[in-house]
Write a protein that holds these residues in place. Structure first.
Motif, PDB file in Angstrom:
ATOM      1  N   ASP A  74       0.820  -1.203   0.000  1.00  0.00           N
ATOM      2  CA  ASP A  74       0.000   0.000   0.000  1.00  0.00           C
ATOM      3  C   ASP A  74       0.860   1.261   0.000  1.00  0.00           C
ATOM      4  O   ASP A  74       0.487   2.280  -0.599  1.00  0.00           O
ATOM      5  CB  ASP A  74      -0.939   0.002   1.203  1.00  0.00           C
ATOM      6  N   ALA A  75       2.005   1.195   0.665  1.00  0.00           N
ATOM      7  CA  ALA A  75       2.906   2.357   0.704  1.00  0.00           C
ATOM      8  C   ALA A  75       3.449   2.685  -0.685  1.00  0.00           C
ATOM      9  O   ALA A  75       3.709   3.854  -0.994  1.00  0.00           O
ATOM     10  CB  ALA A  75       4.051   2.099   1.676  1.00  0.00           C
ATOM     11  N   ILE A  76       3.605   1.663  -1.525  1.00  0.00           N
ATOM     12  CA  ILE A  76       4.053   1.899  -2.907  1.00  0.00           C
ATOM     13  C   ILE A  76       3.043   2.762  -3.641  1.00  0.00           C
ATOM     14  O   ILE A  76       3.403   3.728  -4.332  1.00  0.00           O
ATOM     15  CB  ILE A  76       4.251   0.558  -3.642  1.00  0.00           C
ATOM     16  N   PHE A  77       1.757   2.448  -3.485  1.00  0.00           N
ATOM     17  CA  PHE A  77       0.716   3.218  -4.165  1.00  0.00           C
ATOM     18  C   PHE A  77       0.660   4.657  -3.656  1.00  0.00           C
ATOM     19  O   PHE A  77       0.463   5.595  -4.432  1.00  0.00           O
ATOM     20  CB  PHE A  77      -0.646   2.542  -4.007  1.00  0.00           C
ATOM     21  N   ASP A  78       0.832   4.829  -2.355  1.00  0.00           N
ATOM     22  CA  ASP A  78       0.868   6.182  -1.797  1.00  0.00           C
ATOM     23  C   ASP A  78       2.042   6.969  -2.374  1.00  0.00           C
ATOM     24  O   ASP A  78       1.903   8.153  -2.715  1.00  0.00           O
ATOM     25  CB  ASP A  78       0.987   6.122  -0.269  1.00  0.00           C
ATOM     26  N   LEU A  79       3.179   6.320  -2.497  1.00  0.00           N
ATOM     27  CA  LEU A  79       4.361   6.958  -3.072  1.00  0.00           C
ATOM     28  C   LEU A  79       4.102   7.415  -4.504  1.00  0.00           C
ATOM     29  O   LEU A  79       4.416   8.553  -4.884  1.00  0.00           O
ATOM     30  CB  LEU A  79       5.545   5.984  -3.034  1.00  0.00           C
ATOM     31  N   VAL A  80       3.528   6.530  -5.301  1.00  0.00           N
ATOM     32  CA  VAL A  80       3.277   6.835  -6.712  1.00  0.00           C
ATOM     33  C   VAL A  80       2.307   7.998  -6.855  1.00  0.00           C
ATOM     34  O   VAL A  80       2.533   8.932  -7.653  1.00  0.00           O
ATOM     35  CB  VAL A  80       2.719   5.591  -7.443  1.00  0.00           C
ATOM     36  N   LEU A 165      16.059   3.740  -3.583  1.00  0.00           N
ATOM     37  CA  LEU A 165      15.554   2.374  -3.500  1.00  0.00           C
ATOM     38  C   LEU A 165      14.513   2.262  -2.401  1.00  0.00           C
ATOM     39  O   LEU A 165      14.751   2.706  -1.267  1.00  0.00           O
ATOM     40  CB  LEU A 165      16.680   1.374  -3.213  1.00  0.00           C
ATOM     41  N   PHE A 166      13.360   1.699  -2.735  1.00  0.00           N
ATOM     42  CA  PHE A 166      12.366   1.304  -1.733  1.00  0.00           C
ATOM     43  C   PHE A 166      12.720  -0.139  -1.387  1.00  0.00           C
ATOM     44  O   PHE A 166      12.375  -1.081  -2.094  1.00  0.00           O
ATOM     45  CB  PHE A 166      10.967   1.403  -2.319  1.00  0.00           C
ATOM     46  N   VAL A 167      13.437  -0.314  -0.283  1.00  0.00           N
ATOM     47  CA  VAL A 167      14.029  -1.612   0.055  1.00  0.00           C
ATOM     48  C   VAL A 167      13.024  -2.482   0.806  1.00  0.00           C
ATOM     49  O   VAL A 167      12.560  -2.125   1.889  1.00  0.00           O
ATOM     50  CB  VAL A 167      15.310  -1.429   0.890  1.00  0.00           C
ATOM     51  N   MET A 168      12.713  -3.640   0.197  1.00  0.00           N
ATOM     52  CA  MET A 168      11.824  -4.621   0.826  1.00  0.00           C
ATOM     53  C   MET A 168      12.486  -5.997   0.842  1.00  0.00           C
ATOM     54  O   MET A 168      11.810  -7.023   0.954  1.00  0.00           O
ATOM     55  CB  MET A 168      10.489  -4.679   0.069  1.00  0.00           C
ATOM     56  N   TYR A 291      24.967   4.850   2.897  1.00  0.00           N
ATOM     57  CA  TYR A 291      24.196   4.838   1.652  1.00  0.00           C
ATOM     58  C   TYR A 291      22.757   5.320   1.881  1.00  0.00           C
ATOM     59  O   TYR A 291      21.908   5.175   1.000  1.00  0.00           O
ATOM     60  CB  TYR A 291      24.163   3.428   1.058  1.00  0.00           C
ATOM     61  N   LYS A 292      22.488   5.915   3.028  1.00  0.00           N
ATOM     62  CA  LYS A 292      21.136   6.320   3.387  1.00  0.00           C
ATOM     63  C   LYS A 292      20.537   7.337   2.422  1.00  0.00           C
ATOM     64  O   LYS A 292      19.306   7.446   2.300  1.00  0.00           O
ATOM     65  CB  LYS A 292      21.117   6.894   4.806  1.00  0.00           C
ATOM     66  N   GLU A 293      21.375   8.111   1.743  1.00  0.00           N
ATOM     67  CA  GLU A 293      20.835   9.120   0.822  1.00  0.00           C
ATOM     68  C   GLU A 293      20.062   8.482  -0.332  1.00  0.00           C
ATOM     69  O   GLU A 293      19.298   9.152  -1.027  1.00  0.00           O
ATOM     70  CB  GLU A 293      21.964   9.985   0.259  1.00  0.00           C
ATOM     71  N   TYR A 294      20.240   7.161  -0.524  1.00  0.00           N
ATOM     72  CA  TYR A 294      19.532   6.447  -1.589  1.00  0.00           C
ATOM     73  C   TYR A 294      18.311   5.691  -1.078  1.00  0.00           C
ATOM     74  O   TYR A 294      17.739   4.878  -1.796  1.00  0.00           O
ATOM     75  CB  TYR A 294      20.490   5.476  -2.297  1.00  0.00           C
ATOM     76  N   ASP A 295      17.923   5.954   0.143  1.00  0.00           N
ATOM     77  CA  ASP A 295      16.781   5.273   0.762  1.00  0.00           C
ATOM     78  C   ASP A 295      15.495   6.048   0.433  1.00  0.00           C
ATOM     79  O   ASP A 295      15.284   7.176   0.913  1.00  0.00           O
ATOM     80  CB  ASP A 295      16.983   5.201   2.274  1.00  0.00           C
ATOM     81  N   ALA A 296      14.624   5.450  -0.387  1.00  0.00           N
ATOM     82  CA  ALA A 296      13.388   6.119  -0.790  1.00  0.00           C
ATOM     83  C   ALA A 296      12.456   6.353   0.393  1.00  0.00           C
ATOM     84  O   ALA A 296      11.715   7.338   0.421  1.00  0.00           O
ATOM     85  CB  ALA A 296      12.672   5.301  -1.862  1.00  0.00           C
ATOM     86  N   GLU A 298      13.171   7.208   3.395  1.00  0.00           N
ATOM     87  CA  GLU A 298      13.560   8.442   4.067  1.00  0.00           C
ATOM     88  C   GLU A 298      13.422   9.646   3.142  1.00  0.00           C
ATOM     89  O   GLU A 298      12.969  10.718   3.553  1.00  0.00           O
ATOM     90  CB  GLU A 298      14.991   8.328   4.597  1.00  0.00           C
ATOM     91  N   ARG A 299      13.787   9.474   1.874  1.00  0.00           N
ATOM     92  CA  ARG A 299      13.751  10.602   0.943  1.00  0.00           C
ATOM     93  C   ARG A 299      12.338  11.138   0.765  1.00  0.00           C
ATOM     94  O   ARG A 299      12.126  12.351   0.668  1.00  0.00           O
ATOM     95  CB  ARG A 299      14.338  10.193  -0.411  1.00  0.00           C
ATOM     96  N   PHE A 300      11.363  10.238   0.719  1.00  0.00           N
ATOM     97  CA  PHE A 300       9.976  10.650   0.482  1.00  0.00           C
ATOM     98  C   PHE A 300       9.111  10.559   1.738  1.00  0.00           C
ATOM     99  O   PHE A 300       7.889  10.692   1.666  1.00  0.00           O
ATOM    100  CB  PHE A 300       9.366   9.804  -0.640  1.00  0.00           C
ATOM    101  N   ASN A 301       9.761  10.310   2.869  1.00  0.00           N
ATOM    102  CA  ASN A 301       9.056  10.237   4.156  1.00  0.00           C
ATOM    103  C   ASN A 301       7.856   9.285   4.063  1.00  0.00           C
ATOM    104  O   ASN A 301       6.715   9.639   4.379  1.00  0.00           O
ATOM    105  CB  ASN A 301       8.595  11.631   4.595  1.00  0.00           C
ATOM    106  N   ILE A 302       8.124   8.068   3.631  1.00  0.00           N
ATOM    107  CA  ILE A 302       7.077   7.073   3.399  1.00  0.00           C
ATOM    108  C   ILE A 302       6.632   6.441   4.717  1.00  0.00           C
ATOM    109  O   ILE A 302       7.464   5.974   5.504  1.00  0.00           O
ATOM    110  CB  ILE A 302       7.580   5.976   2.436  1.00  0.00           C
TER     111      ILE A 302
END
Length: 360
Positions: A74-80, A165-168, A291-296, A298-302
């Motif tokens: 569901d978080a993916i859809f919110d992000l999009v 990256l949205f890491v799952m 490498y946290k700067e590439y964490d989606a 955190e970047r998009f506050n998901i």
């Protein structure tokens, strides 16, 4: 003759079935195949129907898409919907339904930029040809995670900043230990995943054998699987357990040490939420601090609601081997490959999809 032909040879299959049929017919064996590719192969080749009735092969949590929590989906859809981003994803995720029934196919059809990739490194070319943010949905076990790590290393090398990256990603050791301690599952041994083992090596399964479970690493052809079943039965009968590598043409004792080193150079262990199970400590992966700067996330506050679930969907019980797919009331009715309700009916490695396409 093609190499694969010898692993599908009918005479060899008949010999193995005869040998298996002569082994302790009074004992009821329960073996769990952990890998989704095993599940698909077992159904595709009708192996459950060929084996004696005292042998029960049950499916486990070996499908990365299937074990991903509903909250993450569901978080993916919110992000999009809330950000002007390009989503890069493997094809299996496109039809996984959200809590309201939508999926990435639907979002793409109404104009959202969702692209299927075949390698994480495909993200590089996308990022270089757009000014938009690109989010890669990183999913998988030890098999595919090193490729995600390679992507991060390349992003750093080329100083590419518009990718995250949205890491799952998840790992196998802790979930196998969880299953081994579930009284209602009650397995005698594990048909260990060939793909994961090619990366991790044999040591991954040592805690299981120490706890009294038979373990055989297997390939994916009928001869591979039947020989592995025979070896599992022999371990159970002897009461002595060890990690048997029956996939030596691919899996080496130490696995792929370079891939494991790369994976843990970029990622580190963290707690992870598994569908139908909940949080399992140190069973997932997250980007290391450098490498946290590439964490989606955190970047998009998901925000991820790990308590979310699909009411009525029993994918979690299927993943733990508590029920067969056909025991779910939605199976083949409300939930089909063309109109999936749960992820186990979506993925090419999903247990429900395997049963639906080829039978149990």
């Amino acid at each position: 003759m093609r190499l694969i032909d010898s692993y599908r040879d009918k005479k060899t299959v008949d010999i193995l079935l005869t040998q298996i049929g002569n082994i302790n017919v009074k004992h009821k064996y329960r073996f769990m195949e952990v890998c989704g590719t095993h599940t698909m192969s077992i159904s595709r080749f009708g192996l459950r129907t060929l084996l004696p009735e005292n042998i029960n092969l049950i499916s486990g949590p070996g499908c990365p898409v299937c074990v991903t929590s509903q909250g993450e989906i569901d978080a993916i859809f919110d992000l999009v919907k809330n950000n002007d981003v390009i989503i890069a994803t493997y094809g299996d995720l496109l039809k996984v339904p959200g809590s309201n029934g939508e999926n990435l196919y639907m979002l793409r059809s109404i104009g959202f930029d969702v692209r299927v990739i075949y390698s994480p490194l495909d993200v590089i070319s996308i990022a270089k040809n757009t000014g938009k943010e690109v989010v890669f949905l990183s999913i998988g076990f030890e098999t595919t995670t090193p490729a995600s790590a390679a992507l991060v290393k390349q992003l750093v090398k080329e100083n590419i900043k518009n990718v995250s990256l949205f890491v799952m990603n998840k790992t196998m050791p802790r979930v196998l230990d969880f299953i081994a301690n579930q009284k209602e599952v009650m397995v005698d041994g594990f048909l260990c995943p060939g793909h994961v083992s090619a990366i991790t090596g044999e040591r991954l399964y040592e805690p299981l054998v120490k706890s009294g479970f038979a373990c055989v690493i297997s390939g994916f052809e009928p001869v591979d699987i039947l020989m592995s079943v025979k070896l599992l039965m022999e371990q159970v009968n002897k009461g002595k357990f060890w990690v048997e590598n029956n996939y030596g043409r691919v899996v080496k004792s130490n696995g792929n040490e370079l891939a494991m080193k790369l994976m843990y150079e970029v990622f580190e262990d963290c707690d992870a939420c598994w569908r139908g199970i909940g949080i399992i400590g140190k069973s997932g992966l997250k980007l290391r601090d450098n490498y946290k700067e590439y964490d989606a996330i955190e970047r998009f506050n998901i925000f991820i609601d790990y308590d979310k679930s699909l009411p009525g969907c029993r994918c979690g019980d299927v993943l733990l081997g508590r029920i067969n797919p056909t025991d779910c009331s939605f199976y083949g009715k409300r939930c089909t490959p063309d109109n999936p309700f749960g992820p186990c009916m979506v993925s090419n490695e999903g247990s429900c999809a395997a049963y639906y396409k080829f039978g149990g």
